[in-house]
Design a protein around this motif. Structure first.
Motif, PDB file in Angstrom:
ATOM      1  N   ILE A  39       0.694  -1.236   0.090  1.00 33.17           N
ATOM      2  CA  ILE A  39      -0.158   0.395   0.069  1.00 33.17           C
ATOM      3  C   ILE A  39       1.014   1.717   0.109  1.00 33.17           C
ATOM      4  CG2 ILE A  39      -2.238   1.162   1.209  1.00 33.17           C
ATOM      5  CD1 ILE A  39      -2.389  -1.221   2.139  1.00 33.17           C
ATOM      6  N   CYS A  40       0.956   1.786  -1.182  1.00 34.27           N
ATOM      7  CA  CYS A  40       1.584   2.721  -0.890  1.00 34.27           C
ATOM      8  C   CYS A  40       1.095   4.155  -1.012  1.00 34.27           C
ATOM      9  CB  CYS A  40       2.650   3.499  -2.640  1.00 34.27           C
ATOM     10  SG  CYS A  40       3.000   4.438  -3.211  1.00 34.27           S
ATOM     11  N   HIS A  41       1.780   5.378  -0.631  1.00 31.76           N
ATOM     12  CA  HIS A  41       0.323   6.750   0.128  1.00 31.76           C
ATOM     13  C   HIS A  41       0.085   7.766  -1.353  1.00 31.76           C
ATOM     14  CE1 HIS A  41      -0.292   9.541   3.312  1.00 31.76           C
ATOM     15  NE2 HIS A  41      -0.428   9.575   2.115  1.00 31.76           N
ATOM     16  N   SER A  42       0.507   6.436  -2.932  1.00 33.93           N
ATOM     17  CA  SER A  42       0.487   7.351  -3.857  1.00 33.93           C
ATOM     18  C   SER A  42      -1.173   6.030  -4.156  1.00 33.93           C
ATOM     19  CB  SER A  42       0.936   7.219  -4.922  1.00 33.93           C
ATOM     20  OG  SER A  42       2.298   7.665  -4.168  1.00 33.93           O
ATOM     21  N   ASP A  43      -1.713   5.227  -3.643  1.00 33.17           N
ATOM     22  CA  ASP A  43      -2.739   4.755  -3.733  1.00 33.17           C
ATOM     23  C   ASP A  43      -3.834   5.503  -3.073  1.00 33.17           C
ATOM     24  OD1 ASP A  43      -1.182   2.857  -4.269  1.00 33.17           O
ATOM     25  OD2 ASP A  43      -1.348   0.978  -3.225  1.00 33.17           O
ATOM     26  N   GLY A  61      -3.435  -0.010  -6.371  1.00 31.14           N
ATOM     27  CA  GLY A  61      -1.753  -0.780  -5.805  1.00 31.14           C
ATOM     28  C   GLY A  61      -0.740  -1.551  -7.461  1.00 31.14           C
ATOM     29  N   HIS A  62       0.213  -0.900  -6.677  1.00 27.38           N
ATOM     30  CA  HIS A  62       1.138  -0.636  -7.909  1.00 27.38           C
ATOM     31  C   HIS A  62       2.530  -2.013  -7.375  1.00 27.38           C
ATOM     32  CE1 HIS A  62       2.118   3.666  -7.310  1.00 27.38           C
ATOM     33  NE2 HIS A  62       2.808   2.774  -6.359  1.00 27.38           N
ATOM     34  N   GLU A  63       2.002  -1.856  -6.501  1.00 28.75           N
ATOM     35  CA  GLU A  63       4.015  -2.792  -5.396  1.00 28.75           C
ATOM     36  C   GLU A  63       3.341  -4.460  -5.810  1.00 28.75           C
ATOM     37  OE1 GLU A  63       5.624   0.429  -2.676  1.00 28.75           O
ATOM     38  OE2 GLU A  63       4.628  -0.385  -2.147  1.00 28.75           O
ATOM     39  N   ILE A  64       3.375  -4.409  -6.530  1.00 32.71           N
ATOM     40  CA  ILE A  64       2.518  -6.415  -7.469  1.00 32.71           C
ATOM     41  C   ILE A  64       3.754  -7.376  -7.486  1.00 32.71           C
ATOM     42  CG2 ILE A  64       1.896  -7.524  -8.657  1.00 32.71           C
ATOM     43  CD1 ILE A  64       0.000  -4.456  -9.367  1.00 32.71           C
ATOM     44  N   GLY A  87       5.111  -3.367 -11.154  1.00 31.38           N
ATOM     45  CA  GLY A  87       5.606  -2.057 -10.457  1.00 31.38           C
ATOM     46  C   GLY A  87       4.298  -0.545 -10.392  1.00 31.38           C
ATOM     47  N   VAL A  88       4.953   0.861 -10.987  1.00 35.08           N
ATOM     48  CA  VAL A  88       4.127   1.247 -11.599  1.00 35.08           C
ATOM     49  C   VAL A  88       3.526   1.390 -13.061  1.00 35.08           C
ATOM     50  CG1 VAL A  88       3.548   3.952 -10.962  1.00 35.08           C
ATOM     51  CG2 VAL A  88       5.168   2.565  -9.284  1.00 35.08           C
ATOM     52  N   ALA A  89       4.002   1.360 -13.850  1.00 37.10           N
ATOM     53  CA  ALA A  89       3.859   1.533 -15.096  1.00 37.10           C
ATOM     54  C   ALA A  89       3.739  -0.223 -15.450  1.00 37.10           C
ATOM     55  CB  ALA A  89       4.743   1.872 -16.078  1.00 37.10           C
ATOM     56  N   LEU A 156       8.734  -2.520  -5.566  1.00 33.87           N
ATOM     57  CA  LEU A 156       8.471  -2.311  -7.061  1.00 33.87           C
ATOM     58  C   LEU A 156       7.759  -0.555  -7.123  1.00 33.87           C
ATOM     59  CD1 LEU A 156       8.934  -4.141  -8.753  1.00 33.87           C
ATOM     60  CD2 LEU A 156       8.409  -5.449  -6.556  1.00 33.87           C
ATOM     61  N   CYS A 157       8.003   0.153  -5.916  1.00 28.84           N
ATOM     62  CA  CYS A 157       7.501   1.332  -6.016  1.00 28.84           C
ATOM     63  C   CYS A 157       8.405   2.059  -5.379  1.00 28.84           C
ATOM     64  CB  CYS A 157       6.104   1.541  -5.765  1.00 28.84           C
ATOM     65  SG  CYS A 157       5.785   3.648  -5.725  1.00 28.84           S
ATOM     66  N   ALA A 158       8.280   1.767  -3.773  1.00 26.99           N
ATOM     67  CA  ALA A 158       8.528   2.766  -2.477  1.00 26.99           C
ATOM     68  C   ALA A 158      10.470   1.984  -2.979  1.00 26.99           C
ATOM     69  CB  ALA A 158       8.438   2.099  -1.611  1.00 26.99           C
TER      70      ALA A 158
END
Ligand code: NAP
Ligand code: ZN
Ligand code: ZN
Length: 347
Positions: A39-43, A61-64, A87-89, A156-158
């Motif tokens: 869970i990213c703060h961007s979510d 969700g982008h840290e998969i 990840g994010v893209a 994958l993101c952080a």
């Protein structure tokens, strides 16, 4: 492909169970059964439309991370059963100068985000708070079985968002580096800067995180609310990585940079930040920004983590705890990343 996950239907509705379709894997696609998603703060910024322009329904969700369940005929990097991350893209134009340089987040056509985004054919994309995902193999990453899979998800993101600027500004031995905010991004920035050999100073607003910051690799910890502690470091930093999610006083940190020092923003507060021009002129300082990292660098970061045994410090939670987790992230009360356990996702 049938998918099931949790979606926001509007900026005020809590995330709720949601059935949807994804494309079947094409020749270059990899399908992944999702085991864990961070869970990213961007979510939260996007589910609540804090940056504007959010598209609903939205499965964040982008840290998969998970396991490959199918591969297209032209896929070369993966076979069924491999560990994999997204990840994010999930796509970019591939032909602009930045894509050719494997710096896809800076694609001049605009990369295709993992969620809250439309594919180039107009399809609404959905993220990793779900049971599966399909993506072109260029945007799927190999994961080492040596590391705890749940604790790899936030890389994958952080992970890449902090690794990339620290590498770009060549952080290493002999440099004094500041990390602002000890959250999901901040704690990974701290681990990487320490691992790269810099003298690392962690800034936090939370007294309760001081001891942890030292355990995570900080040489010094500054309580940023204390003007005396801040003043003691005036004009001394080579580089500061700003991982703060809310508006804050930029001048207070710019003043801490030495001649030619750089402050790089990775945090994305929902309000414009103001800067006194004199804070930049004095010391010929630079204010910069950085967006996640390209595909080549993301794989490099994951391989570096496997080699150096670096993962995120996580709190593994079930989907029933999603609303509570969002509230705690906003309060800065997470040590240091929530990760959703796919086993608790029941349709
Ligand atoms: P997070 O886990 O919530 O961490 C943010 C930290 O900032 C908090 O733990 C807190 O640390 C500090 N903080 C919060 N409110 C503050 C305030 N009012 N004043 C000062 N400090 C405050 O968030 P995250 O997931 O790490 O994400 C951080 C930011 O980066 C978000 O805005 C996110 O959208 C953005 N982001 C950007 C990219 C990119 O590509 N550039 C990628 C991912 C995320 P302390 O308790 O230590 O003070
Ligand atoms: Zn993120
Ligand atoms: Zn491009």
């Amino acid at each position: 492909m049938k998918s099931f996950g949790y979606a926001a239907q509007s900026k005020t509705s809590p995330l709720a169970p949601f059935h949807f379709d994804r494309r079947d894997p094409g020749p270059k696609d990899v399908a992944v059964a999702i085991d864990y998603c961070g869970i990213c703060h961007s979510d939260i910024h996007q589910a609540r439309d804090e940056w504007g322009g959010s598209i609903y329904p939205m499965v964040p969700g982008h840290e998969i991370v998970g396991r490959v369940t199918a591969v297209g005929a032209e896929v070369t990097k993966f076979k069924v059963g491999d560990l994999a991350g997204v990840g994010v893209a999930v796509d970019s134009c591939r032909v602009c100068p930045n894509c050719l340089a494997l710096e896809e987040p800076y694609c001049t056509k605009g990369m295709v985000g993992t969620y809250n985004a439309k594919d180039y054919d107009g399809t609404l994309m959905h993220g990793g708070y779900s049971d599966n995902i399909v993506a072109d193999e260029r945007f799927v990453f190999s994961i080492s079985p040596k590391l705890d899979l749940a604790a790899v998800a936030p890389l994958l993101c952080a992970g890449i968002t902090t690794y990339s600027p620290l590498r770009h500004w060549k952080v290493g031995p002999g440099m004094k580096v500041g990390i602002l905010g000890l959250g999901g991004l901040g704690h990974m920035g701290l681990k990487f800067a320490h691992s790269f050999g810099a003298h690392v100073v962690q800034f936090t607003t939370s007294e309760s995180k001081i001891a942890d910051a030292k355990k995570l690799g900080a040489d010094e910890v500054i309580l940023s609310k204390d003007p005396a502690q801040m003043a003691a470091h005036t004009g001394s930093f080579d580089f500061i990585l700003d991982c703060v999610s809310a508006p804050h006083d930029m001048d207070a940190y710019l003043r801490l940079l030495k001649l030619n020092g750089t402050l790089c923003l990775v945090g994305l507060p929902d309000q414009p930040l103001s800067v006194q021009p004199f804070s930049l002129l004095a010391g010929r300082r630079s204010l910069s920004g950085s967006a996640i990292g390209g595909t080549k660098e993301t794989q490099e970061m994951l391989d570096y983590c496997a080699e150096h045994n670096i993962v995120s410090d996580i709190e593994l939670i079930g989907y029933d705890k999603l609303p509570e987790a969002y509230e705690r992230v906003v309060k800065g009360d997470v040590k240091y990343r929530f990760v959703l356990d796919g086993k608790t996702l029941k349709s």
